[in-house]
Scaffold this active site. Structure first.
Site, mmCIF file in Angstrom:
data_model
loop_
_atom_site.group_PDB
_atom_site.id
_atom_site.type_symbol
_atom_site.label_atom_id
_atom_site.label_comp_id
_atom_site.label_asym_id
_atom_site.label_seq_id
_atom_site.Cartn_x
_atom_site.Cartn_y
_atom_site.Cartn_z
ATOM 1 N N GLY A 102 -35.696 33.579 -33.574
ATOM 2 C CA GLY A 102 -34.658 33.432 -34.592
ATOM 3 C C GLY A 102 -34.816 32.034 -35.155
ATOM 4 O O GLY A 102 -35.684 31.274 -34.697
ATOM 5 N N GLY A 104 -34.611 28.685 -34.998
ATOM 6 C CA GLY A 104 -34.261 27.757 -33.916
ATOM 7 C C GLY A 104 -34.115 26.327 -34.402
ATOM 8 O O GLY A 104 -33.613 25.467 -33.681
ATOM 9 N N ASP A 137 -35.536 21.338 -29.515
ATOM 10 C CA ASP A 137 -34.560 20.327 -29.937
ATOM 11 C C ASP A 137 -34.022 20.577 -31.347
ATOM 12 O O ASP A 137 -33.198 19.825 -31.846
ATOM 13 C CB ASP A 137 -35.190 18.929 -29.855
ATOM 14 C CG ASP A 137 -36.538 18.864 -30.553
ATOM 15 O OD1 ASP A 137 -36.736 19.611 -31.542
ATOM 16 O OD2 ASP A 137 -37.406 18.097 -30.118
ATOM 17 N N ASP A 264 -43.512 36.935 -36.716
ATOM 18 C CA ASP A 264 -42.343 36.192 -37.213
ATOM 19 C C ASP A 264 -42.745 35.173 -38.271
ATOM 20 O O ASP A 264 -41.881 34.517 -38.854
ATOM 21 C CB ASP A 264 -41.599 35.512 -36.057
ATOM 22 C CG ASP A 264 -42.496 34.603 -35.248
ATOM 23 O OD1 ASP A 264 -43.503 35.092 -34.717
ATOM 24 O OD2 ASP A 264 -42.202 33.392 -35.162
ATOM 25 N N ASN A 265 -44.036 35.036 -38.516
ATOM 26 C CA ASN A 265 -44.482 34.127 -39.579
ATOM 27 C C ASN A 265 -45.025 34.900 -40.782
ATOM 28 O O ASN A 265 -45.743 34.349 -41.606
ATOM 29 C CB ASN A 265 -45.547 33.162 -39.048
ATOM 30 C CG ASN A 265 -44.951 32.147 -38.080
ATOM 31 O OD1 ASN A 265 -43.749 31.896 -38.101
ATOM 32 N ND2 ASN A 265 -45.777 31.566 -37.230
HETATM 33 P P1 AMP Z 1 -42.907 28.366 -35.215
HETATM 34 O O1 AMP Z 1 -43.999 28.110 -34.228
HETATM 35 O O2 AMP Z 1 -42.489 27.143 -35.987
HETATM 36 O O3 AMP Z 1 -43.185 29.531 -36.103
HETATM 37 O O4 AMP Z 1 -41.606 28.745 -34.364
HETATM 38 C C1 AMP Z 1 -41.523 29.838 -33.479
HETATM 39 C C2 AMP Z 1 -40.105 29.953 -32.954
HETATM 40 O O5 AMP Z 1 -39.748 28.779 -32.225
HETATM 41 C C3 AMP Z 1 -39.032 30.103 -34.027
HETATM 42 O O6 AMP Z 1 -38.012 30.931 -33.496
HETATM 43 C C4 AMP Z 1 -38.563 28.692 -34.224
HETATM 44 O O7 AMP Z 1 -37.269 28.621 -34.747
HETATM 45 C C5 AMP Z 1 -38.635 28.146 -32.810
HETATM 46 N N1 AMP Z 1 -38.851 26.690 -32.782
HETATM 47 C C6 AMP Z 1 -39.993 26.028 -33.098
HETATM 48 N N2 AMP Z 1 -39.825 24.701 -32.933
HETATM 49 C C7 AMP Z 1 -38.561 24.519 -32.495
HETATM 50 C C8 AMP Z 1 -37.786 23.381 -32.142
HETATM 51 N N3 AMP Z 1 -38.285 22.149 -32.198
HETATM 52 N N4 AMP Z 1 -36.515 23.583 -31.739
HETATM 53 C C9 AMP Z 1 -35.997 24.814 -31.678
HETATM 54 N N5 AMP Z 1 -36.665 25.920 -31.986
HETATM 55 C C10 AMP Z 1 -37.937 25.793 -32.397
HETATM 56 MG MG MG Z 2 -42.298 30.447 -37.452
#
Ligand code: AMP
Ligand code: MG
Length: 499
Positions: A102, A104, A137, A264-265
């Site tokens: 979700g 995050g 974070d 999710d991307n």
């Molecule tokens: P991503 O790798 O950026 O596509 O993120 C994958 C998942 O991890 C998504 O649900 C993001 O919202 C969550 N996420 C990535 N980085 C963070 C962070 N620093 N804090 C909280 N959630 C994160």
């Molecule tokens: Mg993502």
């Protein structure tokens, strides 16, 4: 008339304080998201603003002031009319289903409808923790925020569908990644923040009514023409397949490696989405892995069409309650053909071929093999080819950056024969080829230089690259060095998911 959309039209230029918000996603049931406000970043300042994106929102770039942008997008106040939410979605990460995803660290602030009736999502990435942050974070670091901001403009400049950024806000707040880094926030602007994983969430939770509600929302907002179809959900899926096929074909045509092609991307609109450890390759390497934690190479360059296909099968699975299995399978079967058609079309254009000959595919495949074997800089090669007049002078100019090889000589002779079948005059062909073969591309070392300077408080390179990459097909004599050989250290850059 749609249940969710109110197509009100503003008549004048707007300010940040009176953007024309009309938030449709929040009118879906409350368990589609969490209502949460941004957590203010410490001591924020504006790093860059993108005037073109400002205009999309009816903002007058001349009237924007740095302090207000840093204030609002550093999370210190809500824009009037915004109603921020963290969207719930799930997804397959590296092939494994993860139900706990979700937003995050990014929040959908709301949707702005501009004077032309276009609806834009405003998403603040790096806005703090949400119910879906898990152990994260909630922040984004400056390094990756700059990379995402530049990538959006680079893609836009190339004509490849993408999200973009309105502005980048820096902060004194620090977080730990592989080292201590400073935080930033990016205001991402896009037609769509709905991912394949939004559908997977309701499918795996066993909630077909909500799945249907989400699909109806998407059809209302994005796929209106599907409504007339016998099965509108199938028509929507067909559109998603064809947009995804086109998108990945464009990536393959320009040497772009996304790096983290989890479901999710993947945007349902076929836009490049969620930039992380991506790369526009310098030398052409099919096996290139952009994300150093992806040791198996699941998301290597040459795997991307297959992975997008696989991701579409995950989406198909999630849509089973709405669409007959056979119809979904038929669509999936059509994907490789659609991909190939788009890829051939763009590669032909890059070679200056407006007509079709039966061995064009072979000509392209052989070129790709040669570029791999001789570590050819793809962007420079195609740009040089725009000036083709005859094989001998071409070989002479290629010699400046391509190692001499019999095979390449032969390929150039074949190309000479093939291009002689084209009707366009040399100057016309040159012009056509220059409109699809960029002189500049966002190379990792260019982003790296801008990041290094930003770390020293000099943000000018970010703005310069933004401007350059917006028109990558034009000559920009002041930036010639970016079109020349890449520096040695470019090959040592390592990228990871930790952003
Ligand atoms: P991503 O790798 O950026 O596509 O993120 C994958 C998942 O991890 C998504 O649900 C993001 O919202 C969550 N996420 C990535 N980085 C963070 C962070 N620093 N804090 C909280 N959630 C994160
Ligand atoms: Mg993502």
């Amino acid at each position: 008339m749609s249940t969710y959309l109110n197509k009100a039209m503003p008549e004048t230029a707007r300010t940040l304080e009176n953007l024309n918000f009309d938030n449709s996603y929040i009118r879906l049931p409350e368990y589609f998201y969490q209502r949460v406000e941004p957590s203010p970043l410490e001591a924020t300042h504006l790093i860059s603003v993108n005037p073109e994106v400002a205009r999309l929102l009816d903002l007058d770039p001349e009237e924007l002031d740095a302090d207000s942008l840093a204030h609002f997008f550093g999370g210190h106040a809500m824009l009037p009319g915004a109603e921020s939410i963290a969207m719930k979605y799930t997804g397959h990460q590296f092939g494994v289903y993860n139900p706990d995803l979700g937003d995050g660290r990014g929040l959908l602030l709301g949707e702005v409808v501009n004077q032309s009736g276009e609806r834009w999502d405003l998403h603040l990435k790096g806005a703090g923790r949400t119910a879906y942050s898990r152990s994260g974070d909630g922040r984004a670091v400056l390094r990756s925020s700059i990379r995402e901001y530049l990538a959006g403009e680079a893609m836009q400049g190339l004509g490849i569908p993408t999200t973009r950024g309105l502005c980048l806000v820096g902060s004194q707040e620090q977080v730990f990644r592989e080292q201590i880094e400073s935080c930033a926030a990016l205001l991402r602007v896009s037609h769509c923040h709905i991912r394949f994983g939004h559908f997977e969430h309701f499918f795996y939770r066993g909630r077909p009514d909500d799945l249907k509600r989400l699909a109806d929302y998407c059809i209302d907002r994005y796929f209106e023409s599907s409504k007339a179809a016998e099965n509108p959900y199938l028509a929507m899926y067909q559109e998603i397949v064809s947009r995804s096929a086109r998108l990945v074909a464009l990536w393959q045509s320009y040497g772009f490696v996304h790096g983290v092609l989890n479901t999710d991307n993947m945007s349902i609109l076929g836009e490049t989405f969620d930039y992380g450890p991506y790369t526009f390759m310098d030398t052409y390497q099919p096996a290139h892995i952009s994300n150093h934690t992806d040791q198996q190479g699941r998301y290597a360059f040459d795997q991307q069409p297959g992975i997008v296909h696989w991701n579409l099968s995950c989406l198909a699975q999630a849509l089973l309650p709405l669409i007959p299995r056979e119809a979904l399978e038929a669509e999936l079967e059509g994907f490789p053909g659609q991909y190939q058609t788009h890829y051939l079309q763009r590669m032909r254009a890059r070679l200056g071929l407006l007509t079709e000959a039966s061995d064009d595919q072979q000509l392209i495949d052989d070129l790709c093999r040669l570029m791999t074997q001789h570590k050819v800089d793809m962007t420079r090669f195609f740009r040089a080819l725009c000036d083709f007049t005859d094989a001998n002078s071409m070989l002479e100019s290629l010699r400046l950056f391509v190692p001499e090889s019999q095979e390449l000589n032969k390929w150039i002779l074949r190309y000479e024969q093939r291009i002689s079948l084209e009707a366009a005059s040399i100057p016309i062909r040159r012009m056509q080829m220059r409109s699809v073969n960029p002189k500049y591309i966002l190379r990792n070392y260019m982003a790296e230089e801008a990041i290094r300077e930003a770390g020293n408080g000099n943000y000018a390179p970010v703005d310069e690259l933004l401007l350059l990459l917006r028109s990558p097909f034009d000559d920009h004599p002041a930036y010639q060095r970016f079109a020349d050989e890449v520096p040695d250290w470019a090959g040592w850059i390592e990228l990871s998911c930790s952003s």
